[in-house]
Design an enzyme around this catalytic site. Structure first.
Site, PDB file in Angstrom:
ATOM      1  N   CYS A 122       0.873  -1.588  -0.273  1.00  0.00           N
ATOM      2  CA  CYS A 122       0.129   0.144   0.088  1.00  0.00           C
ATOM      3  C   CYS A 122       0.967   1.431  -0.004  1.00  0.00           C
ATOM      4  O   CYS A 122       0.501   2.796   0.298  1.00  0.00           O
ATOM      5  CB  CYS A 122      -1.759  -0.221   1.461  1.00  0.00           C
ATOM      6  SG  CYS A 122      -2.169  -1.349   1.435  1.00  0.00           S
ATOM      7  N   HIS A 260      -3.327   6.867   2.855  1.00  0.00           N
ATOM      8  CA  HIS A 260      -3.435   5.829   2.442  1.00  0.00           C
ATOM      9  C   HIS A 260      -4.976   5.249   2.255  1.00  0.00           C
ATOM     10  O   HIS A 260      -5.527   5.383   4.091  1.00  0.00           O
ATOM     11  CB  HIS A 260      -2.621   4.208   2.735  1.00  0.00           C
ATOM     12  CG  HIS A 260      -3.378   2.724   1.834  1.00  0.00           C
ATOM     13  ND1 HIS A 260      -4.274   2.483   0.508  1.00  0.00           N
ATOM     14  CD2 HIS A 260      -3.054   2.063   2.571  1.00  0.00           C
ATOM     15  CE1 HIS A 260      -4.560   1.295   1.061  1.00  0.00           C
ATOM     16  NE2 HIS A 260      -4.273   1.402   2.269  1.00  0.00           N
ATOM     17  N   ASN A 290     -10.479  -0.859   0.462  1.00  0.00           N
ATOM     18  CA  ASN A 290      -8.681  -0.345   0.305  1.00  0.00           C
ATOM     19  C   ASN A 290      -8.537  -1.025  -1.523  1.00  0.00           C
ATOM     20  O   ASN A 290      -8.319  -1.797  -1.554  1.00  0.00           O
ATOM     21  CB  ASN A 290      -8.441  -1.175   1.545  1.00  0.00           C
ATOM     22  CG  ASN A 290      -6.809  -1.469   1.563  1.00  0.00           C
ATOM     23  OD1 ASN A 290      -6.286  -0.839   0.404  1.00  0.00           O
ATOM     24  ND2 ASN A 290      -6.041  -1.686   2.728  1.00  0.00           N
TER      25      ASN A 290
HETATM   26  N1  ACO Z   1     -18.199  -8.674   9.884  1.00  0.00           N
HETATM   27  C1  ACO Z   1     -18.418  -8.901  11.387  1.00  0.00           C
HETATM   28  N2  ACO Z   1     -18.372  -9.445  12.284  1.00  0.00           N
HETATM   29  C2  ACO Z   1     -16.626  -9.256  11.894  1.00  0.00           C
HETATM   30  C3  ACO Z   1     -15.934  -9.392  10.502  1.00  0.00           C
HETATM   31  C4  ACO Z   1     -16.687  -9.484   9.834  1.00  0.00           C
HETATM   32  N3  ACO Z   1     -17.005  -8.262   8.340  1.00  0.00           N
HETATM   33  N4  ACO Z   1     -14.981  -9.061  11.229  1.00  0.00           N
HETATM   34  C5  ACO Z   1     -14.373  -9.558  12.036  1.00  0.00           C
HETATM   35  N5  ACO Z   1     -15.285 -10.072  12.472  1.00  0.00           N
HETATM   36  C6  ACO Z   1     -15.488 -10.037  14.299  1.00  0.00           C
HETATM   37  C7  ACO Z   1     -14.517 -10.760  14.492  1.00  0.00           C
HETATM   38  O1  ACO Z   1     -14.969 -11.887  14.288  1.00  0.00           O
HETATM   39  C8  ACO Z   1     -14.783 -10.221  16.151  1.00  0.00           C
HETATM   40  O2  ACO Z   1     -15.690 -11.398  16.886  1.00  0.00           O
HETATM   41  P1  ACO Z   1     -14.988 -11.615  18.451  1.00  0.00           P
HETATM   42  O3  ACO Z   1     -15.149 -11.205  18.949  1.00  0.00           O
HETATM   43  O4  ACO Z   1     -16.132 -12.430  18.851  1.00  0.00           O
HETATM   44  O5  ACO Z   1     -13.968 -13.044  18.367  1.00  0.00           O
HETATM   45  C9  ACO Z   1     -15.058  -9.127  16.411  1.00  0.00           C
HETATM   46  O6  ACO Z   1     -15.086  -8.802  15.049  1.00  0.00           O
HETATM   47  C10 ACO Z   1     -13.619  -7.756  16.306  1.00  0.00           C
HETATM   48  O7  ACO Z   1     -13.053  -8.622  15.353  1.00  0.00           O
HETATM   49  P2  ACO Z   1     -11.637  -8.222  15.173  1.00  0.00           P
HETATM   50  O8  ACO Z   1     -11.304  -8.030  14.370  1.00  0.00           O
HETATM   51  O9  ACO Z   1     -10.831  -7.679  16.496  1.00  0.00           O
HETATM   52  O10 ACO Z   1     -11.844  -6.416  14.502  1.00  0.00           O
HETATM   53  P3  ACO Z   1     -11.578  -5.262  14.529  1.00  0.00           P
HETATM   54  O11 ACO Z   1     -12.369  -4.105  15.387  1.00  0.00           O
HETATM   55  O12 ACO Z   1      -9.686  -5.284  13.989  1.00  0.00           O
HETATM   56  O13 ACO Z   1     -11.936  -4.883  12.783  1.00  0.00           O
HETATM   57  C11 ACO Z   1     -10.387  -4.652  10.528  1.00  0.00           C
HETATM   58  C12 ACO Z   1     -11.167  -5.669  12.505  1.00  0.00           C
HETATM   59  C13 ACO Z   1     -11.414  -3.758  10.283  1.00  0.00           C
HETATM   60  C14 ACO Z   1      -9.661  -5.488   9.684  1.00  0.00           C
HETATM   61  C15 ACO Z   1      -9.280  -3.796  12.220  1.00  0.00           C
HETATM   62  O14 ACO Z   1      -8.781  -4.717  12.737  1.00  0.00           O
HETATM   63  C16 ACO Z   1      -8.629  -3.217  10.531  1.00  0.00           C
HETATM   64  O15 ACO Z   1      -8.643  -2.426  10.490  1.00  0.00           O
HETATM   65  N6  ACO Z   1      -7.480  -3.224  10.663  1.00  0.00           N
HETATM   66  C17 ACO Z   1      -6.426  -2.356   9.981  1.00  0.00           C
HETATM   67  C18 ACO Z   1      -5.510  -3.605   9.431  1.00  0.00           C
HETATM   68  C19 ACO Z   1      -6.257  -2.977   7.032  1.00  0.00           C
HETATM   69  O16 ACO Z   1      -6.644  -2.010   7.677  1.00  0.00           O
HETATM   70  N7  ACO Z   1      -5.801  -3.776   6.228  1.00  0.00           N
HETATM   71  C20 ACO Z   1      -6.081  -3.398   5.263  1.00  0.00           C
HETATM   72  C21 ACO Z   1      -4.243  -4.193   4.901  1.00  0.00           C
HETATM   73  S1  ACO Z   1      -3.459  -2.917   5.467  1.00  0.00           S
HETATM   74  C22 ACO Z   1      -3.237  -1.824   5.048  1.00  0.00           C
HETATM   75  O17 ACO Z   1      -3.669  -1.174   3.961  1.00  0.00           O
HETATM   76  C23 ACO Z   1      -2.679  -0.632   5.864  1.00  0.00           C
END
Ligand code: ACO
Length: 335
Positions: A122, A260, A290
């Site tokens: 990215c 990004h 993204n």
């Molecule tokens: N729909 C519903 N529930 C979901 C989903 C979904 N799509 N995905 C995960 N969950 C659930 C999980 O299973 C978890 O449930 P649990 O508590 O029962 O175990 C709960 O939601 C929380 O999951 P987390 O992974 O902790 O969710 P988080 O709040 O961290 O959000 C996300 C996830 C959006 C991916 C976040 O971690 C994030 O934005 N991370 C940054 C990574 C990123 O943007 N990567 C992109 C590529 S890298 C880059 O471009 C920098």
């Protein structure tokens, strides 16, 4: 102590045209609800994404590059047959080789150009601008096509709800030329890689390459979302401060902050940590998701099309992601 302006970059690189392209097919959150156990509400609240564009089965990253370049030519009337170098930033090339850049060279019959892809995930588009700026400044090249293009849908596991909701496809192109008056648009650059955190975000079909960290080896994008999130809001925020210092500008001097488009929550946290306001921030996350290396040019173009991005404005572009790598550029927009 070194004067912070010591790091400001000399530049003779002028950005003379921009073009973008996204595939026609739109994948909405409502459709996502049919693919995996998720909801529009969850996706919007956690990421800010409402929909993303997805390439057709027979449409590859090179095709999206052609779309972006055609768009650039239509809008600016530029000639590209005399381009002497082509850089495509992508993590989702049609093939490992030939490069996507080679396919761009062939498609447009750009007979006297070198061509190479770079892979900085990215951070790729900002890294490609940095490279192009250096090549123009050295005198090695005079006219460079710089693209950020992805078909992430082809490397996304649509049964994994933690990743498939995030990614989309798109492409953006800049034409960068050596300016005749020696005045360049690039004011400062910064880049940094934390390779020891590389296993937090990867695509691999070789378990041995990822070693003890491999949790999936089928060629899809795998991430530890929480850890990537933590890294982004601490290390990336620091990197942005470093870039600002190098440029000699403050957040008040910068008209547009264009991080990004990883996730709206990351963008909001970066604003809080660095002092940029949401009003001076451009993103492409809501409509495109993204799109990795394409997200920054897509955001700039949205700003141009809505008439808020204007010639003479200062921009801070900042890419970050797989590597884990970050790269940023401060530039003066002249289109
Ligand atoms: N729909 C519903 N529930 C979901 C989903 C979904 N799509 N995905 C995960 N969950 C659930 C999980 O299973 C978890 O449930 P649990 O508590 O029962 O175990 C709960 O939601 C929380 O999951 P987390 O992974 O902790 O969710 P988080 O709040 O961290 O959000 C996300 C996830 C959006 C991916 C976040 O971690 C994030 O934005 N991370 C940054 C990574 C990123 O943007 N990567 C992109 C590529 S890298 C880059 O471009 C920098």
């Amino acid at each position: 102590m070194m004067d912070k302006k010591t790091f400001a970059v000399h530049s003779n690189a002028a950005i003379t045209a921009i073009g973008t392209y996204v595939p026609e097919r739109i994948l909405t959150n409502a459709e996502m609800e049919k693919l995996v156990d998720t909801s529009d509400e969850w996706i919007v609240q956690r990421t800010g994404i409402k929909e993303r564009h997805i390439a057709a089965d027979n449409q590859f990253t090179s095709d999206l590059c052609f779309g972006a370049i055609d768009n650039m030519i239509d809008r600016y009337g530029v000639h590209i047959t005399d381009v002497d170098y082509i850089i495509v930033a992508t993590s989702s090339p049609d093939a490992v080789f030939p490069s996507v850049a080679s396919q761009v060279q062939a498609h447009y019959g750009i007979v006297n150009a070198g061509a190479a892809d770079i892979q900085a995930a990215c951070a790729g588009f900002a890294a490609a601008i940095q490279l192009a700026n250096g090549l123009l400044l050295s005198g090695a090249h005079r006219k460079i096509l710089v693209l950020g293009a992805e078909t992430l849908s082809k490397i996304t596991d649509y049964s994994d709800r933690t990743t498939c909701i995030l990614f989309g496809d798109g492409a953006g192109a800049f034409l960068m030329e050596a300016s005749y008056n020696g005045q360049g648009d690039v004011a400062a650059v910064y880049t940094k890689t934390d390779g020891e955190r590389g296993h937090l975000l990867y695509r691999s079909s070789l378990a041995s390459a990822i070693g003890e960290h491999a949790i999936q080896t089928n060629g899809y994008i795998v991430q530890n979302g929480r850890e990537v999130y933590r890294w982004a809001i601490s290390h990336v925020a620091e990197g942005i401060q470093q870039l600002l210092e190098r440029s000699g500008y403050t957040t008040n001097d910068i008209d547009w902050f264009i991080p990004h488009s990883a996730n709206m929550r990351i963008i909001e946290s970066l604003c809080e940590k660095t002092g940029f306001t949401p009003q001076q921030t451009l993103s492409s996350i809501t409509q495109y998701g993204n799109t990795s290396a394409a997200s920054i040019p897509l955001a700039i173009d949205e700003g141009l099309k809505s008439g808020i991005v204007k010639p003479g404005q200062l921009m801070l572009l900042y890419g970050f992601g797989g590597g884990l790598t970050q790269a940023g550029v401060v530039l003066r927009w002249s289109l």
